[in-house]
Structure formats: C-alpha cells, structure tokens
Design a protein around this motif. Sequence first.
Motif, PDB file in Angstrom:
ATOM      1  N   ILE A 155      32.242  31.666  44.642  1.00 18.31           N
ATOM      2  CA  ILE A 155      32.074  33.053  44.206  1.00 18.31           C
ATOM      3  C   ILE A 155      32.550  34.017  45.284  1.00 18.31           C
ATOM      4  N   LEU A 156      32.227  33.730  46.536  1.00 20.04           N
ATOM      5  CA  LEU A 156      32.670  34.598  47.630  1.00 20.04           C
ATOM      6  C   LEU A 156      34.193  34.600  47.753  1.00 20.04           C
ATOM      7  N   LEU A 157      34.821  33.469  47.475  1.00 14.42           N
ATOM      8  CA  LEU A 157      36.281  33.429  47.491  1.00 14.42           C
ATOM      9  C   LEU A 157      36.855  34.308  46.388  1.00 14.42           C
ATOM     10  N   MET A 158      36.235  34.280  45.208  1.00 14.97           N
ATOM     11  CA  MET A 158      36.668  35.144  44.111  1.00 14.97           C
ATOM     12  C   MET A 158      36.482  36.616  44.477  1.00 14.97           C
ATOM     13  N   VAL A 159      35.396  36.916  45.186  1.00 13.28           N
ATOM     14  CA  VAL A 159      35.161  38.289  45.636  1.00 13.28           C
ATOM     15  C   VAL A 159      36.266  38.727  46.596  1.00 13.28           C
TER      16      VAL A 159
END
Length: 268
Positions: A65-69
């Motif tokens: 999720i942090l990578l998508m952010v």
Amino acid sequence: MEQILEQSGWVMPLLIATAKALLVIVVGWMVAGTVSRLVRKRVNANPEIDATLGNFAASIVKWIILLMVLVAVLSLYGIEATSLVAMMGAATLAIGLALQGTLSDLAAGFMLILFRPYKLGQYVDIGGTAGTVKDINLFVTELATPDNVQIIVPNGQAWGSIITNFSHHDTRRVDLVFGIDYEDDAEKAMQIVLDWARADSRVMGDPEPWVRVTNLGGSSVDITSRIWVQAADFWDVKFDMTKGVKEAFDKGGVSIPYPHTVMVQRAG
C-alpha cells in the motif's frame, strides 16, 4: 509586473500539488496501518494458521500500500507510472548496490517464513542473542529478553546465524549435578535424588529419571541427574529440584563439600 507573474505562475500549482501529496501520504499511511491490522487480525483468527504468518502477511500488505501511495504522490507532480517504471528500471542497479543489506534482509524474511526455524512466542538464541520472539516482519525479527529489553535482529543476520530454538519441542531434559563428600554414601545420595524426582508430579515417568555418579572431582563426588519435563515446567522444576535436593541432603546427613586443599608435610 507581468514578468514577475509569469515567473511565479508555477508556484501555485506546485503548492497545490504539495498539499495534495501531503494529504495522500497521511491518508495512505493511515489506510496502510488499518488494512495491515485487519489482515493480521483476520489471519490470526484462524486457529489453523500460525500467528507468525499473520504478522508477516500484514507487513507485506502495508508495504504494498505504501508503494502505491508513493506512485500516487509522484503522479501528482506529473511523473506518470510508465515514466516511473522506466526511472526505477534505470535506477535498479544503483538501488541494489546501495541497499544490499536491506534486500538481503527482505529475502531472508521470506526464507524465515518459509522454513519456520522459529515462531512468535518461542524462546530462541540467534547467533548468541537470546530472547522471546515478539515479531517477524519483512526486514527484522524482534526479540524480548527475560528482563524485557527489546532486541532487533536483521533477518539477514538471523538467517545466516546458528539458531537455537528452546521452545520447539514440547519436552526438555533437566540436567543437574550435585557434589557430595568423598566420605558420604554415594548410593544413599543417589536414592535421595531419585526419590525427589519421582515424587514431583511434573517429572515424566517415560523416559525414567536417570541418576548416576559421573565424576570424581578434586573436592567432591559428582552425581548427575537427568529428568524429562514439559518445556513450560523446565525452569520451575530446575529451581525446585536444586532447593529440594539440598534440603533432603541436609535431613539425610549427606554433605555438600566446599572446595578445599589438602597439604601434606614430610619430615626431614
């Protein structure tokens, strides 16, 4: 004036993009934490799945999720996903060289989850560092010492070290050595130790308690006892037996000698 407005025309869009990026980061961070906790809770709710897997899965979800952010934030500044992929591809070699240790920890984390040399709640020794396993995530293993000190072990070091798992088996053997005086009755002392072991309900009958004279020391005759107990009872039985046998020796007239030196003087 017009020149100033033209030069400052990029400021407002930049400020707006920055404000949006901060909002995306804050919301994304909150979402990542919430979703990872939900994943951990759902996975750990299944009694057939080890809690170690739940924590590891939650860690993976959070980082995805942090990578998508990160991708979303970069897109706010006009960097498209295709351009980002190209940039990441060009920078792969540099990043790999700079983060060798981190990538090694990541790979080791997957190996630890795959082969399970230890799990949450188990007491282990990893390369000379001992403690109870509190968490295993993508990059590190968290231990807590008996006096509740936190120890962080990089997964790469954990996977490359000798791991001693004291909690892997359900049963453990308690080994104790008692020294008696050379003038005492060894058979009597052995029977006292054996009777104490058999009288304790926590001591297993199979394998049977084992008591033997194992060494003739400089100051004492050493009697070794080996008894099997449940792993959870190991320390309590060890401490209770040490105290109980000492008291039984006192009542039975068996002495535990102090180290001493005998001096021989020859005339002339």
